[in-house]
Design a protein around this motif. Sequence first.
Motif, mmCIF file in Angstrom:
data_model
loop_
_atom_site.group_PDB
_atom_site.id
_atom_site.type_symbol
_atom_site.label_atom_id
_atom_site.label_comp_id
_atom_site.label_asym_id
_atom_site.label_seq_id
_atom_site.Cartn_x
_atom_site.Cartn_y
_atom_site.Cartn_z
ATOM 1 N N ALA A 66 1.085 -1.204 -0.084
ATOM 2 C CA ALA A 66 -0.098 -0.313 -0.519
ATOM 3 C C ALA A 66 0.900 1.089 0.085
ATOM 4 O O ALA A 66 0.241 2.446 -1.129
ATOM 5 C CB ALA A 66 -0.976 0.234 0.794
ATOM 6 N N GLN A 67 1.813 1.276 0.714
ATOM 7 C CA GLN A 67 2.848 2.167 0.924
ATOM 8 C C GLN A 67 3.729 2.586 -0.468
ATOM 9 O O GLN A 67 3.521 3.756 -0.942
ATOM 10 C CB GLN A 67 3.892 2.387 2.385
ATOM 11 N N ASP A 68 3.672 1.900 -1.048
ATOM 12 C CA ASP A 68 4.812 1.511 -2.204
ATOM 13 C C ASP A 68 4.106 2.104 -3.386
ATOM 14 O O ASP A 68 4.599 3.090 -3.959
ATOM 15 C CB ASP A 68 5.195 0.317 -2.214
ATOM 16 N N LEU A 69 2.800 1.631 -3.407
ATOM 17 C CA LEU A 69 1.962 2.275 -4.308
ATOM 18 C C LEU A 69 1.918 3.219 -4.630
ATOM 19 O O LEU A 69 1.631 4.056 -5.663
ATOM 20 C CB LEU A 69 0.310 0.931 -4.690
ATOM 21 N N THR A 70 1.141 3.844 -3.432
ATOM 22 C CA THR A 70 0.401 5.210 -3.380
ATOM 23 C C THR A 70 1.837 5.981 -3.498
ATOM 24 O O THR A 70 1.770 7.049 -4.416
ATOM 25 C CB THR A 70 0.545 5.308 -1.650
ATOM 26 N N GLN A 71 3.078 5.943 -2.381
ATOM 27 C CA GLN A 71 4.269 6.747 -3.548
ATOM 28 C C GLN A 71 4.763 6.777 -4.574
ATOM 29 O O GLN A 71 4.809 7.795 -5.545
ATOM 30 C CB GLN A 71 5.398 6.227 -2.091
ATOM 31 N N GLU A 72 4.733 5.856 -5.353
ATOM 32 C CA GLU A 72 4.740 5.221 -6.476
ATOM 33 C C GLU A 72 3.363 5.579 -7.766
ATOM 34 O O GLU A 72 3.988 6.890 -8.702
ATOM 35 C CB GLU A 72 4.868 4.400 -7.883
ATOM 36 N N PHE A 73 2.714 5.989 -7.460
ATOM 37 C CA PHE A 73 1.455 6.825 -7.807
ATOM 38 C C PHE A 73 1.953 8.188 -7.874
ATOM 39 O O PHE A 73 1.691 9.141 -9.237
ATOM 40 C CB PHE A 73 0.239 6.341 -7.497
#
Length: 257
Positions: A66-73
């Motif tokens: 969730a953290q990785d996807l949010t940051q990458e988005f």
Amino acid sequence: MAANDQSGSPALQAPWRFASTRWSVVAAVGQGSSPQAQEALATLCRLYWYPLYAYARRRLASIEDAQDLTQEFFAQLLEKDYLQAADPNRGKFRSFLLTAFKHFMSKERDRAQAQKRGGGRAALPLDFQAGENRYHREPSDHLTSEILYERRWALTLLEQALGLLRQEFIGAGKQQLFEVLKNTLTGDGSAEPYAQIAEKLSMSEQAVKVAVHRLRQRYKELLREEIAQTVATNDEIDDELRDLFKAVRSQKSQTGM
């Protein structure tokens, strides 16, 4: 130049407010707009990242994912080519953000997870520890990820307006007045009776009523200004305001508040 509220308190100019802050300005980033518009988009992302993170946390089993996807988005969103491909069509930023994130998550599911995300991109400074602390205070899983997103969006707008109001009172040397009166904004019965407030502030009860009225009026003004940053036209403000209060009322009914 700073504005004045109805009580005569000077408004403080917050560092993230711009002369032009509407989503209509931000949407132009996709067509290669000015640095001001790019900065405005980054600011909106910093202010409203948590509702999207809450959505991801409700959808995904892994906190790290969730953290990785949010940051990458957000890293990709702040690139002009990605925003152009997303095609915001000058709609509400709230709706655009969730739609774009759903599309992004769908694409990411098809990619290999071994490669580290975000390579070479400037990361948006997101406080995921604070985000996790907030998420653990969210209602239980009976809320869908979409409802949770809408609820957190509404509460974020309310918190932003309240923070601006607090800054104005502090700037006018009236912090005590704000701290005593702020509970009158909610209408949930948590505020003290006017007679008790008057005694605490050494004011007449009538003066307290006037101060509360002005506080509420200024709060409404600031809330509308915050909403205006996330919609394309003034005509959409009232619709967004109705959606906001609908989300808040939904929260109260589902949590028994």
